[in-house]
Design a protein around this motif. Structure first.
Motif, short mmCIF file in Angstrom:
data_model
loop_
_atom_site.label_atom_id
_atom_site.label_comp_id
_atom_site.label_asym_id
_atom_site.label_seq_id
_atom_site.Cartn_x
_atom_site.Cartn_y
_atom_site.Cartn_z
N ALA A 74 -0.79 0.83 9.27
CA ALA A 74 0.23 1.35 8.35
C ALA A 74 1.64 1.19 8.90
N PRO A 75 2.59 0.88 8.02
CA PRO A 75 2.46 0.51 6.61
C PRO A 75 2.03 -0.95 6.46
N VAL A 76 1.27 -1.21 5.38
CA VAL A 76 0.64 -2.50 5.18
C VAL A 76 1.03 -3.09 3.83
N LEU A 77 1.14 -4.43 3.81
CA LEU A 77 1.26 -5.15 2.55
C LEU A 77 0.39 -6.39 2.65
N THR A 78 0.01 -6.89 1.48
CA THR A 78 -0.71 -8.15 1.42
C THR A 78 0.09 -9.11 0.55
N ILE A 79 0.02 -10.37 0.91
CA ILE A 79 0.53 -11.45 0.07
C ILE A 79 -0.65 -12.39 -0.11
N ASN A 80 -1.21 -12.35 -1.31
CA ASN A 80 -2.49 -12.99 -1.60
C ASN A 80 -3.51 -12.48 -0.58
N GLU A 81 -4.03 -13.33 0.27
CA GLU A 81 -5.04 -12.90 1.25
C GLU A 81 -4.45 -12.57 2.62
N VAL B 85 -2.49 -10.43 5.35
CA VAL B 85 -2.23 -9.00 5.58
C VAL B 85 -1.14 -8.85 6.64
N TYR B 86 -0.17 -7.99 6.35
CA TYR B 86 0.91 -7.71 7.30
C TYR B 86 0.92 -6.21 7.54
N GLY B 87 0.91 -5.82 8.82
CA GLY B 87 0.86 -4.40 9.15
C GLY B 87 1.90 -4.00 10.17
N ARG B 88 2.00 -2.68 10.32
CA ARG B 88 2.98 -2.06 11.22
C ARG B 88 4.39 -2.60 10.91
N LEU B 89 4.72 -2.59 9.65
CA LEU B 89 5.95 -3.22 9.16
C LEU B 89 7.17 -2.33 9.25
N THR B 90 8.32 -2.99 9.35
CA THR B 90 9.61 -2.33 9.17
C THR B 90 10.35 -3.12 8.09
N THR B 91 11.33 -2.50 7.49
CA THR B 91 12.08 -3.17 6.43
C THR B 91 12.81 -4.41 6.96
N ASP B 92 13.17 -4.39 8.23
CA ASP B 92 13.87 -5.54 8.82
C ASP B 92 13.03 -6.81 8.82
N GLU B 93 11.72 -6.67 8.80
CA GLU B 93 10.82 -7.83 8.84
C GLU B 93 10.63 -8.50 7.48
N ILE B 94 10.97 -7.81 6.42
CA ILE B 94 10.67 -8.30 5.07
C ILE B 94 11.31 -9.66 4.75
N PRO B 95 12.61 -9.86 5.00
CA PRO B 95 13.19 -11.18 4.67
C PRO B 95 12.47 -12.35 5.35
N ALA B 96 12.09 -12.20 6.60
CA ALA B 96 11.40 -13.28 7.31
C ALA B 96 10.01 -13.53 6.75
N CYS C 72 0.83 -1.19 0.00
CA CYS C 72 0.00 0.00 0.00
C CYS C 72 0.88 1.26 0.00
N LEU C 73 0.60 2.14 -0.94
CA LEU C 73 1.28 3.43 -0.98
C LEU C 73 0.29 4.57 -0.75
N GLY C 74 -0.82 4.25 -0.11
CA GLY C 74 -1.77 5.29 0.27
C GLY C 74 -1.12 6.23 1.28
N THR C 75 -1.74 7.35 1.54
CA THR C 75 -1.13 8.39 2.36
C THR C 75 -0.64 7.90 3.72
N ALA C 76 -1.51 7.23 4.48
CA ALA C 76 -1.12 6.78 5.83
C ALA C 76 0.07 5.83 5.77
N CYS C 77 0.04 4.90 4.83
CA CYS C 77 1.14 3.94 4.70
C CYS C 77 2.41 4.63 4.20
N TYR C 78 2.24 5.53 3.25
CA TYR C 78 3.40 6.18 2.66
C TYR C 78 4.16 7.00 3.70
N VAL C 79 3.43 7.76 4.52
CA VAL C 79 4.12 8.59 5.52
C VAL C 79 4.77 7.74 6.62
#
Length: 164
Positions: free
Chosen positions: A138-145, A147-158, A90-97
């Motif tokens: 925010a920030p949020v991403l989905t992988i298929n169904e 949902v992952y929220g309150r993310l940091t870049t450090d969490e992405i590999p896992a 999501c690159l909506g305003t809340a997620c983007y900021v």
């Protein structure tokens, strides 16, 4: 937004080709059914590769540029395949900021693809989207169904490792 064209080689099975030919034949040369044929072709292949656009153009006797124009104008059509796991950031305003662009960049770096692309093994595809309605996470991403929220870049590999 400019749609990307797939870098992956087009693979057509006899069953897919037969279904596409049947869809084109069912239109009986009616150019007004272009979108319907394109929708059916996308259901068959999951996207509209150039080779399929050419078959549709030839079958309906319309210029391939017209087919491409429709495919790039309407958001429902995709020019690249979707992976088994479609990641949408999501690159909506809340997620983007709150850093979603950094999340998107990290995923692109990890998977070695850009938004709008699919990995060579077709396991992952990546796209940016606008608000998905989970602003409180925010920030949020989905992988298929999922949902992952309150993310940091450090969490992405896992997170990506869960789908390997």
């Amino acid at each position: 937004m400019v749609k990307k064209i797939s870098k992956l080689p087009f693979v057509d099975t006899p069953e897919q080709a037969e279904k596409l030919n049947a869809a084109i034949a069912a239109a009986n040369g009616d150019k007004n059914l272009l979108m319907a044929v394109m929708q059916e072709a996308q259901e068959i292949y999951g996207y509209l590769p150039y080779e399929v656009q050419c078959k549709i153009a030839e079958g309906l006797d319309v210029p391939v540029e017209k087919v491409y124009g429709v495919a790039t104008f309407y958001a429902q059509f995709a020019l690249t395949p979707k992976g088994k796991y479609n990641i949408s950031v999501c690159l909506g305003t809340a997620c983007y900021v709150k850093g979603s662009q950094d999340i998107l960049d990290k995923i692109a770096e990890e998977l070695k693809i850009e938004p709008g692309e699919c990995t060579d093994d077709t396991k992952f595809s990546l796209e940016a989207c606008r608000c998905i309605g989970a602003c409180g996470l925010a920030p949020v991403l989905t992988i298929n169904e999922d949902v992952y929220g309150r993310l940091t870049t450090d969490e992405i590999p896992a997170i990506l490792a869960k789908y390997e």
